[in-house]
Design a protein around this motif. Sequence first.
Motif, PDB file in Angstrom:
ATOM      1  N   SER A 165       0.826  -1.206   0.000  1.00 35.80           N
ATOM      2  CA  SER A 165       0.000   0.000   0.000  1.00 35.80           C
ATOM      3  C   SER A 165       0.865   1.263   0.000  1.00 35.80           C
ATOM      4  CB  SER A 165      -0.930   0.005   1.219  1.00 35.80           C
ATOM      5  OG  SER A 165      -0.190   0.013   2.425  1.00 35.80           O
ATOM      6  N   GLU A 166       2.019   1.205   0.688  1.00 35.96           N
ATOM      7  CA  GLU A 166       2.926   2.358   0.683  1.00 35.96           C
ATOM      8  C   GLU A 166       3.478   2.598  -0.707  1.00 35.96           C
ATOM      9  OE1 GLU A 166       5.216   5.595   2.000  1.00 35.96           O
ATOM     10  OE2 GLU A 166       3.494   4.551   2.873  1.00 35.96           O
ATOM     11  N   SER A 167       3.851   1.527  -1.391  1.00 36.72           N
ATOM     12  CA  SER A 167       4.361   1.661  -2.760  1.00 36.72           C
ATOM     13  C   SER A 167       3.304   2.244  -3.690  1.00 36.72           C
ATOM     14  CB  SER A 167       4.829   0.297  -3.273  1.00 36.72           C
ATOM     15  OG  SER A 167       5.339   0.397  -4.584  1.00 36.72           O
ATOM     16  N   VAL A 168       2.058   1.799  -3.530  1.00 36.20           N
ATOM     17  CA  VAL A 168       0.963   2.328  -4.354  1.00 36.20           C
ATOM     18  C   VAL A 168       0.783   3.823  -4.109  1.00 36.20           C
ATOM     19  CG1 VAL A 168      -1.532   2.260  -4.718  1.00 36.20           C
ATOM     20  CG2 VAL A 168      -0.240   0.128  -4.546  1.00 36.20           C
ATOM     21  N   GLN A 169       0.794   4.231  -2.842  1.00 38.32           N
ATOM     22  CA  GLN A 169       0.643   5.649  -2.511  1.00 38.32           C
ATOM     23  C   GLN A 169       1.768   6.479  -3.112  1.00 38.32           C
ATOM     24  OE1 GLN A 169       0.376   5.826   1.767  1.00 38.32           O
ATOM     25  NE2 GLN A 169      -1.832   5.581   1.772  1.00 38.32           N
ATOM     26  N   ARG A 170       2.984   5.957  -3.047  1.00 34.03           N
ATOM     27  CA  ARG A 170       4.121   6.698  -3.608  1.00 34.03           C
ATOM     28  C   ARG A 170       4.015   6.839  -5.115  1.00 34.03           C
ATOM     29  NH1 ARG A 170       9.191   4.048  -0.159  1.00 34.03           N
ATOM     30  NH2 ARG A 170       8.730   5.101   1.826  1.00 34.03           N
ATOM     31  N   ARG A 171       3.593   5.766  -5.788  1.00 37.30           N
ATOM     32  CA  ARG A 171       3.430   5.846  -7.247  1.00 37.30           C
ATOM     33  C   ARG A 171       2.330   6.833  -7.614  1.00 37.30           C
ATOM     34  NH1 ARG A 171       4.049   0.148  -6.836  1.00 37.30           N
ATOM     35  NH2 ARG A 171       1.822  -0.176  -7.190  1.00 37.30           N
ATOM     36  N   ALA A 200       8.613   7.360  -9.252  1.00 38.74           N
ATOM     37  CA  ALA A 200       7.621   6.767 -10.137  1.00 38.74           C
ATOM     38  C   ALA A 200       7.490   5.264  -9.909  1.00 38.74           C
ATOM     39  CB  ALA A 200       7.987   7.041 -11.594  1.00 38.74           C
ATOM     40  N   GLU A 201       8.578   4.634  -9.460  1.00 37.98           N
ATOM     41  CA  GLU A 201       8.560   3.200  -9.175  1.00 37.98           C
ATOM     42  C   GLU A 201       7.974   2.902  -7.800  1.00 37.98           C
ATOM     43  OE1 GLU A 201      12.525   1.813  -9.587  1.00 37.98           O
ATOM     44  OE2 GLU A 201      12.756   2.604 -11.622  1.00 37.98           O
ATOM     45  N   GLY A 202       7.726   3.951  -7.014  1.00 37.16           N
ATOM     46  CA  GLY A 202       7.209   3.751  -5.666  1.00 37.16           C
ATOM     47  C   GLY A 202       8.279   3.345  -4.679  1.00 37.16           C
ATOM     48  N   ALA A 203       9.554   3.566  -5.037  1.00 38.44           N
ATOM     49  CA  ALA A 203      10.667   3.122  -4.191  1.00 38.44           C
ATOM     50  C   ALA A 203      11.024   4.123  -3.108  1.00 38.44           C
ATOM     51  CB  ALA A 203      11.898   2.848  -5.057  1.00 38.44           C
TER      52      ALA A 203
END
Length: 429
Positions: free
Chosen positions: A39-45, A119-122
């Motif tokens: 979910s954190e990666s999705v939010q970042r993307r 953009a990669e959510g990293a």
Amino acid sequence: MFENRGKVDAVSTSGSTQISRTEWWREDVGCLLSRLLESESVQRREAAVQGEVMAELERRGIRDTTGYGSLVRLLQETLNIPHAEAKARAARALALNGTRNLTSGEQPPQAPATAQAAAEGAIGTAQIDEILRVLDKLPKTVPVDQLEQAEKILAELARSAGPREIRAAGRRLISQLDPDGKEPKTRDPKPFQPEFSIAPHRDGGHQIKARVDDETSARLQAMLDPLAKPRPATEEEGRDTRTQWERRGCAFSELVRMWAEHPDLPTQAGEATHIVVTVGLKELRSGIGQATLDLLGEITAAEARRLACDAKIIPMVLGSHSEPLDVGRAQRLATPAIRRALIRRDGGCAFPGCDAPAYRCTAHHVVYWAHHGETKVDNLVLLCSVHHKLIHHSEWEVRIASDGLPEFVPPAWLDATRTPRRNTIHLRT
């Protein structure tokens, strides 16, 4: 991967709509941790996509296309967010995506490698902002190719590091690319002058304010640290509930009293109170089961093994019939010479991203003493109390690499490749 977990389902009951959410209490810890990271990666993307949209709106002209005076005003009023947050979002979006203006034309992104990682959510907003702060501190005289390389280094570091490590790496980059720093405002800067003041406080106490040089500060901290340790728990007082600042205040008062009465002061190498741990041989080796700690009563064997790293423990090892097999000596503590070597090597807490100084750390055995680990530099690592507990009670692992430096292997749920990580904050420039 998670089927319908986390999704919101609409359920009709008696003509009304109820919202049924996933019952997370049914899921195991592995699922919860994986879902948290996903979910954190999705939010970042999504934040990166939002930044691209902001940059495109800016290119088309905010006033002409929307009627708002600026991108900040548009975000503030349409997203209902504070001015400071709107300003930060706008600055972040333009730095990562570039823009266009009438005077200078197309402006390339300030941090393209950072934009790619985002953009990669990293990486998240805190890491992005720290990278941009470092880049803004670099002088305009730094060649473009060096600026691009510095930004790539920080963006790559941010994939596995937090803001503090980025900040520390940024300081090193700035010292390399701009060794002279800013020109002093005066040709002959005023020499440093220590200051000390005591003023009465309205609650009956006194406020002490001091300004000292690095050496004095280091000496004072070294003298206060052994006096500021938490009091051992007793039946009368229980555990020590004072904050770190309260303990240090008491330690300072004690130091003043000792100075008035005794010429010899305690040093950083002062030893902790002797305590006795009674534990079965099997429990000592496995860390599973119960032990008895003198003055405290029952504790877990794992807690006893952790305490042995930072207190003078006398282990009384019992056999299967409760007979004493070994009443050992307190030989597992690092000697002053070993501790100095650890401070030289680790600088402070060696856990990735931690900036705790050495005086707040204890020497942890990589191979536990109960597993025949030796008390030597190649089997010890400095850890603060927080990360000391984490190593003992989590899936994080620590080891000494082939180059003699400590590295930490993250849990599989955090990094499926389990790529070792190191603390870059304490690296010497």
